[in-house]
Structure formats: C-alpha cells, structure tokens
Scaffold this motif. Structure first.
Motif, PDB file in Angstrom:
ATOM      1  N   ALA A   1       0.841  -1.195   0.000  1.00  0.00           N
ATOM      2  CA  ALA A   1       0.000   0.000   0.000  1.00  0.00           C
ATOM      3  C   ALA A   1       0.882   1.254   0.000  1.00  0.00           C
ATOM      4  O   ALA A   1       1.832   1.346   0.754  1.00  0.00           O
ATOM      5  CB  ALA A   1      -0.912   0.000   1.212  1.00  0.00           C
ATOM      6  N   GLY A   2       0.557   2.185  -0.850  1.00  0.00           N
ATOM      7  CA  GLY A   2       1.446   3.333  -1.067  1.00  0.00           C
ATOM      8  C   GLY A   2       1.316   4.460  -0.072  1.00  0.00           C
ATOM      9  O   GLY A   2       2.304   4.972   0.432  1.00  0.00           O
ATOM     10  N   GLY A   3       0.086   4.863   0.224  1.00  0.00           N
ATOM     11  CA  GLY A   3      -0.074   5.995   1.129  1.00  0.00           C
ATOM     12  C   GLY A   3       0.233   7.315   0.441  1.00  0.00           C
ATOM     13  O   GLY A   3      -0.244   7.565  -0.655  1.00  0.00           O
ATOM     14  N   ILE A   4       1.040   8.149   1.071  1.00  0.00           N
ATOM     15  CA  ILE A   4       1.461   9.465   0.600  1.00  0.00           C
ATOM     16  C   ILE A   4       0.282  10.404   0.329  1.00  0.00           C
ATOM     17  O   ILE A   4       0.012  11.283   1.135  1.00  0.00           O
ATOM     18  CB  ILE A   4       2.357   9.388  -0.662  1.00  0.00           C
ATOM     19  N   PHE A   5      -0.416  10.211  -0.817  1.00  0.00           N
ATOM     20  CA  PHE A   5      -1.503  11.139  -1.116  1.00  0.00           C
ATOM     21  C   PHE A   5      -2.852  10.435  -1.242  1.00  0.00           C
ATOM     22  O   PHE A   5      -3.879  11.068  -1.362  1.00  0.00           O
ATOM     23  CB  PHE A   5      -1.207  11.925  -2.401  1.00  0.00           C
TER      24      PHE A   5
ATOM     25  N   ASP B   1      -6.029  19.222   6.408  1.00  0.00           N
ATOM     26  CA  ASP B   1      -5.709  17.837   6.096  1.00  0.00           C
ATOM     27  C   ASP B   1      -4.597  17.764   5.040  1.00  0.00           C
ATOM     28  O   ASP B   1      -4.706  18.350   3.976  1.00  0.00           O
ATOM     29  CB  ASP B   1      -7.001  17.192   5.562  1.00  0.00           C
ATOM     30  N   PHE B   2      -3.528  17.043   5.345  1.00  0.00           N
ATOM     31  CA  PHE B   2      -2.422  16.933   4.382  1.00  0.00           C
ATOM     32  C   PHE B   2      -2.908  16.444   3.023  1.00  0.00           C
ATOM     33  O   PHE B   2      -2.502  16.951   1.984  1.00  0.00           O
ATOM     34  CB  PHE B   2      -1.362  15.937   4.880  1.00  0.00           C
ATOM     35  N   LEU B   3      -3.763  15.421   3.061  1.00  0.00           N
ATOM     36  CA  LEU B   3      -4.172  14.804   1.808  1.00  0.00           C
ATOM     37  C   LEU B   3      -5.008  15.756   0.965  1.00  0.00           C
ATOM     38  O   LEU B   3      -4.912  15.758  -0.258  1.00  0.00           O
ATOM     39  CB  LEU B   3      -4.951  13.505   2.089  1.00  0.00           C
ATOM     40  N   VAL B   4      -5.804  16.586   1.633  1.00  0.00           N
ATOM     41  CA  VAL B   4      -6.586  17.578   0.902  1.00  0.00           C
ATOM     42  C   VAL B   4      -5.650  18.608   0.281  1.00  0.00           C
ATOM     43  O   VAL B   4      -5.805  19.018  -0.871  1.00  0.00           O
ATOM     44  CB  VAL B   4      -7.592  18.264   1.854  1.00  0.00           C
ATOM     45  N   LEU B   5      -4.617  18.980   1.050  1.00  0.00           N
ATOM     46  CA  LEU B   5      -3.697  20.004   0.563  1.00  0.00           C
ATOM     47  C   LEU B   5      -2.820  19.501  -0.584  1.00  0.00           C
ATOM     48  O   LEU B   5      -2.230  20.276  -1.314  1.00  0.00           O
ATOM     49  CB  LEU B   5      -2.812  20.491   1.710  1.00  0.00           C
ATOM     50  N   MET B   6      -2.710  18.172  -0.713  1.00  0.00           N
ATOM     51  CA  MET B   6      -1.860  17.633  -1.772  1.00  0.00           C
ATOM     52  C   MET B   6      -2.555  17.616  -3.117  1.00  0.00           C
ATOM     53  O   MET B   6      -1.914  17.508  -4.139  1.00  0.00           O
ATOM     54  CB  MET B   6      -1.433  16.207  -1.413  1.00  0.00           C
TER      55      MET B   6
ATOM     56  N   LEU C   1       9.729  15.473   3.474  1.00  0.00           N
ATOM     57  CA  LEU C   1       9.169  14.430   2.599  1.00  0.00           C
ATOM     58  C   LEU C   1       7.651  14.360   2.716  1.00  0.00           C
ATOM     59  O   LEU C   1       6.959  14.140   1.743  1.00  0.00           O
ATOM     60  CB  LEU C   1       9.781  13.069   2.954  1.00  0.00           C
ATOM     61  N   ARG C   2       7.138  14.527   3.932  1.00  0.00           N
ATOM     62  CA  ARG C   2       5.708  14.369   4.161  1.00  0.00           C
ATOM     63  C   ARG C   2       4.922  15.618   3.723  1.00  0.00           C
ATOM     64  O   ARG C   2       3.815  15.502   3.229  1.00  0.00           O
ATOM     65  CB  ARG C   2       5.456  14.064   5.645  1.00  0.00           C
ATOM     66  N   ILE C   3       5.488  16.794   3.936  1.00  0.00           N
ATOM     67  CA  ILE C   3       4.723  18.018   3.697  1.00  0.00           C
ATOM     68  C   ILE C   3       5.238  18.789   2.474  1.00  0.00           C
ATOM     69  O   ILE C   3       4.506  18.999   1.516  1.00  0.00           O
ATOM     70  CB  ILE C   3       4.746  18.924   4.951  1.00  0.00           C
ATOM     71  N   SER C   4       6.503  19.199   2.513  1.00  0.00           N
ATOM     72  CA  SER C   4       7.000  20.070   1.448  1.00  0.00           C
ATOM     73  C   SER C   4       6.911  19.394   0.086  1.00  0.00           C
ATOM     74  O   SER C   4       6.455  20.003  -0.879  1.00  0.00           O
ATOM     75  CB  SER C   4       8.459  20.448   1.705  1.00  0.00           C
ATOM     76  N   TYR C   5       7.351  18.148   0.002  1.00  0.00           N
ATOM     77  CA  TYR C   5       7.418  17.497  -1.310  1.00  0.00           C
ATOM     78  C   TYR C   5       6.044  17.357  -1.945  1.00  0.00           C
ATOM     79  O   TYR C   5       5.811  17.867  -3.036  1.00  0.00           O
ATOM     80  CB  TYR C   5       8.110  16.126  -1.181  1.00  0.00           C
TER      81      TYR C   5
END
Lengths: 533, 503
Positions: free
Chosen positions: A58-62, A216-221, A293-297
């Motif tokens: 499972a990838g995750g990230i976004f 939410d990080f995922l929303v912001l991505m 890696l989690r936020i800026s990228y």
C-alpha cells in the motif's frame, strides 16, 4: 487490525505513563523508572505488532485509501458565520511506508534511552515525566496526517526538551537549552504561518455537501481542492508559494540541522545528558527530513523540483563541512555531534535526487543514522560515566581495559564509516547511486563522496586515539560494560548488522510509498504553475 | 434629553444599575460595620454575580438607551448589543476573580479598615468600564473613561506604605490628566466639524462629505491618544510599567485585563460606529475614506508589540516584566483591529478571554510568591520550582500560554489573530508578529530558568499555600489547558457576540 487504535495507543501510552509517574510519590525512584521502561516497552511491542500487520503493497502518501491504521475523528467543528465558514479539524492519524520506519525508530530509541537514563538521580520524577511527554510528542509527529495536529505535536516537543537539557545537562546547559528552544521556535512560527496560509487556500467537501477549509495533508496535496484566489494556491497567479516553501523549508532545516542553521546542535548535544543526546540524534533530527518528505514534497511538487539542486547542494555542504569540523574536535561528544551533521547531509542529498533509489536511500539513512548515532552517543556516555571526561586526547589504550566495550565501539564506528555488511553502507550507497543518476547532481555527488573518506579519517583517528596505544595510569580502574549497558548495545548492534546483511527487510517497508511519492511528484511537476517567483 | 423613554432606557441597563446599587450598599455596609470588613467582599461578589446573570440572560438584548430625542434623532448615549455584552461579561468575570485575588492578597488585608474603600473604588472602576463598552456618544465615552480613571488613580496608590505606590498614583494622574485633556480637545474639534457628539450621527456627517480632512485627522489623532493611553499602546505607554509596578498587585492585574478590555471595546466601537459604512459578505469593513486607519493602527501595533517585548527582556522585577508583556499583548490585540473585519474582532474577543485567564494566573502566582518571600525580583525565584512544584508547574503553563505555544490556550488566541491577518493577506504584519512571539519566549522562559534551572543561593523557603490558593490557581489553569485542545465552545460563544448595533 480493523478498529484497533494502534497509532493512538502508540502515541498516548507514554502520556498514560506520564500521568502514572506524576501520581507516584517522588521517593519511589525505582518504581518510576520501571513505569517508564514498561511504557516504552509496550510502545516497542505495539510497533512490532504494527509492522507485522503492515501491508507492504500500500502506497499511502496522497491516497487516503492506501494509508493504513487510519483513525479519523471529528475534533473541532465550528459552524462560523459567512466570513470564515466552518472550521473543521480532525484528529487524523495514519501510517504509510514513510512513517512506519520512523515509528519503529522512535519506539526503539525511546526504549533504549530509558535504559540509558537509569543513572539519572536528580529529580527522577520530573525527568521521567518530561521524558515520556517528549516520547509522546515525537510519536505524534510521525503519525499525524493533519497539519494542525502535526504542529501541536511538533511544538509540544520543545518544552520537555528545554527542561531535559536545561535541568539535567552539563555546565553550559542553560545556554544550550535556550539556544535550542529559540532556534526551533523561529523555524516553527514560520511553519505556523504557512499552515494558516495553506488552510485558506484549499477546501474540502464535507459530508453535507458544503465546503470547508482544511488542514488535512491529503486535501492540501490535491490541486483540485485549491481555490482560485488562495494566497498559497497554485491556481492563483500571484501566489506566495515560493516564499512559503522557503519558510517551511527553513523550519525543517533548523531541525535537520542544515548548514547554516546547525549551530544549536553541537551545544545541545554537548550539554544534554546521554539519553537526551540519543533521543535528539536518534529521533528529533529525523523530524526535519520527515517533514520535508511528508509536507514540502507532495504539497509543493513543482517548487520541490525547481529547487532540488539546492537541497542537494546544502546536503553536500553538510556532508563536507560536518566532516571537516568533526576532524578538528577534541571533545568526543562534539565529534559525534558534527558527524551527525555530516550524516544528515546524505539524507538531504538522497532526497534531492527525487528518484526512488535516492529517496529510499534517504529514508533508510534516516533510520540507520538513528540507530548508529544513538549507539555512538551511548558509547560516549559509557566512557563519560566512568571517566567524567570526554577529551579525546586524555584517553588511549582502552581496548585492553574494556575489550567488550571496544568491540561494540568498533561495530558502531565502522557502521558510521559505511563499511559493507553494516547498515550504514547500504543507505549511503543507495543515496549515491540515486543522486549520481541525476545529471544535475552528478558533480555534487562526486564531491560528497569525499565525505566518506573524511568520515573514515575522523572515525579511525578517534578509534586510534581513544582505544589503541598506551593506557594512561589513571584509567587503569575503568570497568567494562555492565548488564544494563549490554541491554542497550545488543539490540542496536543486531539491527545494524542485520540491516547491513539483509537491507530489504527495511527497504520493502518503504519502497511502495517511495514509488508512490516519486510518481506523484513526476505527475505533478509541470502541471502546476509555480508563481510568486 | 427625552425623558419619556427613560424607563425603557433604565430597563436596558439593569446590569449597570445592579453594580451601582452594590456600590452604594458597600458604602453603607462599610459605615455600619466599622471594624469587621469580612462581609464586604461577599457583598461585592453577590452584586457581580447578579449583574453577570442579567447580562448572560439577555445577551442578545439590543437597543439604544438615553436617546437624545424621541423624534429627530433616535440614537442614544448607550448602544446595547452583544459585542458590548461580551466585554461586560469579561469585565464581570475578571472582577469576580479580582475580588478573590484581593481577598487572598496580604497587602490588601493589611489595609484593615480601609478595605471598604477598596471595594467601593473597585466598583467605581467596574461601573466606568461597563458604561464605556457600550458608549456610543463621545461625551458618554469621555465621562465613563473619567469614572474609570479617577477610581483607578486612587487604587493605584491605595497602599500608602510604600513610596512607589504614591509615585505610581501621581504618575498615573499626571499622564491620565494630560491624556483625557487631549482627548477632550479632540472631541471638541469633532463637534465643531460635524455638529454632533453621537457616533452614529458622526458617521452620517462623514459620509455626506464637506469635512476638513486635516482638522478631522488631527482631532482623531487626539482621540486615539486618549484611548491609546487606556490600552497602553506605544507611544502612550510610559505610565504603564511604573504604575503596574507600584500599584497593589490585584489592581495591576485588574488594570492589565479589564481596563485594557474596556479600552479595546471603545476603540473598536468608535471605529465601527463612526467610520464603517458597510460590512460585506466576507465580513470586511468598508470604511469612510476620510482617515487612514489602517496605516495608523498598523504602526501602533508594530511599535507596541515590538517595544513591549524588547523592553520586557531586560526586566528583573516580575511585575514590571508582566507590565511590558501586557503592552506587547496590546500590540498583538491591535492586529485584530487592523484587519477591519468581523474575523479580526472575533479573534480579539477570543484572545481577551484567554488573556484574562493566563494573565490573572501569572499575576496571582507572582502575588503568592511576593507575599511569602517579600520580593518580586526574578533572582529570588531561584529554586522555587523545586520547593513548590505546584506553583512552578502552574506558572510554567501560564507563561507558555502567554508565549503562545500549543497545547495551551494562548496558542489558540494567537492562532485566531494570525488567521485574521493571513485572511486579510497582511503577511508582513503576521511575520513581524510571529517573530515577536519568539522574542517573548526569551523573557517568559527566563522566569522558568530561574525557577528550575538556576541553583539558589542558600536555602529556599517553602511557600505554604492554603487550599483557597490552590483552588484559585487550578480554576484558571484548567481552562488554559482545556481551551488549548478543545476550543469550540469559546469560539462559538465569541462568534455569537459579534453583533454591533447599527442604524
């Protein structure tokens, strides 16, 4: 694992431990230590359970669906007037291949640092309460998927750290503690502004169909969520994303610590008690690179691509500068502190490559640096406990006096140099392969490779100065390590050797997520207008 | 004045009437029981609580009191609305806490028979503030500010035992006298320009044009000087450190919270009522383009927070340090004004509630320590964190909250201010503000450094706390911690109190 709140438990077990410690009378020093040990041991067990249930594919990230162990609860929901809309903040935690290595590292290092804290006898209750709070905050940073939650944990860590250095530290502890605090706070207040800026730039659709701003990080991505006129929205031609990226980056860079923001680190390390140095080098520094890696990228993919070369450049500077300064040190602990600066440079170089190999190497290097440097600081702690000095030139010939100790030291030193079959080698090799494959980074990579040479120089020279040669008369009474110290060294040594021989054990955890991240970056580069430059 | 609606007007100001009645009752009680003053604080509490209940029970109560005339002009001396009610509640709550504060304070207890006067004057201040927050006429603003000022002049010098008390009081009177004179001059110029002292009529006059902008600008500067003096905005702050250091500590705490809140309320109401033509859909205020409020308030905000923070760095006396810190907080609060939007005002309302808790908490602990050790000097705090861990940890929480770090309420206060700033796209101001909060960390943490990190010279005496002391600290401590993590109730309440009485 459905429904079992493992990440919440991982984060809040230390808080429960802290409450128990606070409730106990201060005289029960031994019991307090055992409560702490138990809390961190439970954390390690939970981390192992987490790993055994982790889906490697499972990838995750976004992608929200491929995050694992997700817990999402409504935390703050304010139905405001028309001018601000609904404020909605979720308690949102989850894990993917990026965070699992860090969760494992945090649990492991906290446990080892507890063992290493056994000799603390000044205000024991206060020490362990703060220690556990620090532990919880660190874990919280690595599991948060909501910027607001992330920020709270990020800041929560500062105060316990300030007191742990400031009360239990060395002679210049007050200076070192406040320097640490102010440096990190400068970084994090900028992070706060970026966080608010991002908040006003993107919306998510709520269950009832209305739109609400989101942390939410995922929303912001997802750039589909951005508003046309948001201050940090890629759709706004006059956005301030570049400035925001730099501000956020500096916030993380201070923690890494990246040259020229590194000056707090040697002070903090030299003055901090051994277990706190272990935590600092083992876990805290990783928050900087993890944050990038989690936020800026993923939130700023285009800008990341544009400035990747500079990240690599600063990585190179860290590697070479840290190693050169380490060569000149007379204090054992300061030497290790600067070697840390050098080794974190590899992480940055690997990240800058934006390739799967390089980023895999970077995350693996984060984990390895955590274990190896933790061990190096424990090594300094052992000799300092006995000799009450850390002067490199005051020792010699310890190999005969403390043979077992010297054995562990050799493993750790060679791992730090990057000897094949030890874990440090694999991650550094991956970083170099990844970075070398990128045309623009090739020169930087070649210069950085000199760092290996310099690393070997200062490590071997230290080995020679401290452990070989004539044993001074005054150190004839030094004893070899005891059972508790065995307990600290053995797990780390096993991990270092095991991951050196079988690196896939760790690489497989992160690989899918890193692939997802790299793919996400490559898809988004060029699609987003940078603006603000 | 139209007397036909007098009864309606009085019905609107029940809380103020209750405060006035309590004031009189305190004087009577003080005369009857000449020796024993134990009952006075309880009577004061009773009056405050009843008044508070009245405010709370009809918080949405709206209307003009004391209308100028029934026919030609419907606007009155007082505008009752939920914005004013919020500040009244805040003032009442602060007063309740201050009554307990004074009850626990040794210096007030030592005044013996004069305690009756203390509470009488305190109620004078409260009454002045309560009229201030709903005053919608320049004359009413002036009169209520004077009522507040005169009571506080006396209270600042209430304890005659120490020289610096009298010095504080005298400085306060001189500065205050000048400030109110200047303000009165400004009011007279406005009257000359517009022919009215009512804020609503002034608004209409300004919109109609034909105003000499230079004279108007000059008169507004004079009025802002008068209000700026009350909220101790730089450069009208010179009295603050001396008065805060010299006054009895309970009065210092009261001045730093309630008096400042009243000052902010009147500043906001003055701008909102006299200059805002319309509030658009996203909550931004549209101002009559006759005066550059934005630049003026921005400059005040930057000066106030920066000077407050930097001056606080060098203070060894805790009361003086907290005085400069309160100047700095006035600077942060001005950031909520400068955005000229509903969200800015909401941020101010939230910030004040939190500021009340953390600032009173800090002053209370300084008082407890000063009562036992006789010193407010930071060097005498060495090692106190170990002999009284409860005070040490509580003080740590209050100071961290004042710095604005999570997970304390102070962070939420700052967060909303920054949200307002970023929403208004005023990033430069936001950057200056966050850098200021980094500076503030240094002097707040310095106290903790002395309490926990520095080795004391010689034996540190334990500070014995009564149960009442512990309860008081905990009552302030719990909301500071809880609001840091769960702030919806406060924000919801503040949001419901944003209504200004309009035309």
């Amino acid at each position: 694992m459905d429904g079992f709140p493992i990440l919440t438990l991982l984060t809040f077990i230390p808080v429960i431990g802290m409450i128990i410690v606070l409730a106990m009378p201060g005289k029960m020093e031994k019991e307090i230590k055992y409560v702490t040990l138990l809390s961190t041991a439970i954390q390690v067990i939970l981390a192992v359970i987490l790993l055994s249930n982790f889906d490697y594919s499972a990838g995750g990230i976004f992608q929200k669906d491929s995050f694992q162990f997700i817990e999402k609860y409504k935390w703050i929901e304010i139905f405001g007037g028309s001018w601000i809309g609904t404020i909605k903040i979720d308690y949102f935690v989850g894990a993917d291949g990026l965070s699992v290595p860090m969760i494992l590292l945090t649990a492991l290092i906290s446990f080892i640092a507890t063992l290493s804290s056994w000799n603390i006898n000044k205000s024991v209750k206060g020490y362990f309460a703060l220690f556990l709070l620090l532990d919880a905050a660190m874990m919280g940073v690595f599991v948060s998927l909501n910027f607001f939650l992330f920020y709270i944990f990020w800041e929560l860590m500062l105060l316990p750290m300030y007191f742990l250095i400031g009360i239990w530290g060395g002679p210049r502890k007050e200076y070192a503690a406040i320097k640490f605090f102010i440096y990190t706070l400068v970084g994090s207040v900028f992070m706060l502004l970026v966080m608010i800026g991002l908040y006003f730039s993107a919306t998510e659709t709520l269950a009832n169909g209305s739109k609400a701003f989101s942390f939410d990080f995922l929303v912001l991505m997802d750039k589909a969520n951005y508003l046309k006129d948001g201050i940090l929205s890629p759709l706004n031609p006059h956005n301030l994303r570049f400035i925001a990226y730099i501000a956020l980056f500096i916030g993380f860079a201070i923690k890494i610590p990246m040259f020229p923001f590194h000056t707090w680190l040697p002070d903090a390390h030299v003055e901090a008690p051994t277990p706190i140095s272990v935590i600092l080098a083992g876990v805290l520094l990783k928050m900087g690179t993890y944050g990038i890696l989690r936020i800026s990228y993923p939130i700023f993919p285009q800008i990341t691509n544009d400035i990747a070369w500079y990240i690599g450049l600063f990585g190179m500077i860290n590697i070479i500068y840290g190693a050169l300064v380490a060569l000149a040190q007379k204090d054992f602990k300061k030497l290790i502190a600067y070697s840390s600066v050098s080794h974190m440079g590899y992480v940055m170089l690997g990240m800058a490559s934006l390739t799967t190999t390089g980023i895999n190497g970077a995350i693996f290097q984060m984990f390895n640096h955590g274990t190896i440097t933790a061990m190096l600081f424990l090594i300094v702690g052992v000799v300092y406990d006995r000799a009450h000095t850390r002067g490199l030139y005051e020792f010699g010939g310890l190999a005969n006096q403390m043979p077992v100790y010297t054995g562990f030291v050799t493993v750790a030193f060679f791992a730090a140099i990057g000897l094949p079959s030890l874990s440090g080698f694999v991650s550094e090799a991956l970083v170099f392969v990844g970075a070398f494959g990128v045309d623009t980074l090739r020169t930087l990579t070649m210069i950085s490779a000199l760092g290996i040479l310099l690393g070997a120089a200062y490590m071997l020279w230290t080995l020679q100065r401290v452990f070989f040669g004539q044993l001074p008369e005054k150190w004839k009474s030094l004893t070899d390590i005891d059972a508790r110290e065995y307990a600290m060294f053995i797990p780390l040594t096993i991990i270092i050797i095991f991951l050196g021989v079988y690196p896939s054990a760790m690489l497989n955890i992160m690989n899918t997520s890193v692939n997802t991240l790299v793919e996400f970056l490559s898809v988004n580069i060029g699609n987003i207008s940078i603006g603000g430059l | 004045m139209d007397f036909s609606s007098l009864y309606d007007s009085l019905a609107l100001i029940k809380p103020e009437i209750i405060i006035s009645v309590t004031l009189v009752l305190i004087v009577v009680l003080d005369l009857i029981y000449d020796k024993n003053k134990k009952l006075v604080p309880y009577l004061a509490l009773l009056g405050l609580i009843v008044s508070g209940i009245y405010i709370l029970s009809d918080i949405a109560n709206e209307g003009f009191a004391f209308k100028m005339s029934a026919t030609s002009n419907k606007f009155g001396l007082l505008a009752l609305d939920s914005f004013g009610s919020y500040f009244k509640l805040l003032i009442i709550l602060t007063s309740v806490l201050i009554v307990f504060f004074a009850k626990h304070s040794v210096e007030i207890e030592n005044t013996g028979k004069r305690q009756g006067e203390f509470y009488t004057l305190l109620f004078g201040m409260i009454l002045g503030m309560m009229f201030m927050v709903s005053a919608s006429d320049l004359i009413m603003i002036y009169v209520s500010m004077e009522l507040l000022s005169f009571s506080s002049y006396v209270l600042a010098g209430f304890i005659k035992l120490r020289d610096r008390n009298s010095e504080a009081s005298l400085k306060y009177i001189i500065f205050g006298g000048v400030a109110s004179g200047v303000m009165l001059f400004g009011i007279s110029l406005i009257y000359g320009l517009t022919g009215t002292t009512n804020l609503y009529s002034i608004n209409a006059a300004l919109q109609s044009g034909n105003i000499n902008l230079i004279v108007l600008g000059f008169s507004l500067l004079l009025i802002v000087a008068g209000i700026g003096y009350k909220i101790s905005a730089v450069p009208f702050h010179f009295w603050t450190p001396d008065v805060y250091e010299g006054a009895p500590i309970s009065i210092t705490a009261f001045l730093s919270v309630a008096s400042k809140a009243a000052g902010f309320a009147i500043l906001i109401r003055f701008i909102k009522t006299a200059f805002v033509t319309n509030v658009d859909g996203s909550g931004n205020w549209l101002l009559v383009p006759v005066f550059d409020w934005k630049t003026l308030i921005s400059v005040f905000a930057i000066l106030t927070m920066t000077l407050g923070n930097f001056a606080a760095l060098w203070q060894d006396n805790l009361k003086r340090m907290l005085a400069y810190s309160s100047i700095a907080h006035a600077g942060y609060l001005l950031l909520g004004v400068v955005v000229f939007s509903q969200i800015g005002i909401e941020a101010i309302l939230i910030y004040f509630a939190i500021y009340m808790l953390m600032n009173l908490g800090s002053f209370y602990i300084v008082m407890l320590i000063a009562d036992k050790t006789g010193s407010e000097d930071i060097h005498d705090y060495s090692g106190l964190g170990y002999v009284t861990p409860f005070l040490g940890v509580s003080f740590a929480v209050f100071l961290v909250s004042l710095t604005g770090l999570p997970p304390t309420a102070g962070f939420i206060g700052k967060l909303y201010l920054f949200i307002a700033l970023i929403d208004a796209k005023m990033t430069t101001l936001a950057v200056i503000a966050v850098l200021n909060s980094v500076v503030s960390l240094y002097y707040y943490i310095r106290v903790l450094k002395h309490m926990f990190l520095t080795k004391p010279n010689g034996e540190v005496k334990e500070i014995k706390l009564s149960t009442a002391n512990v309860v008081y600290v905990i009552v302030l401590l719990i909301p500071v911690l809880v609001l840091g993590i769960y702030f919806s109730p406060l924000v919801n309440f503040a949001e419901s109190c944003l209504a200004f009485l309009s035309f």
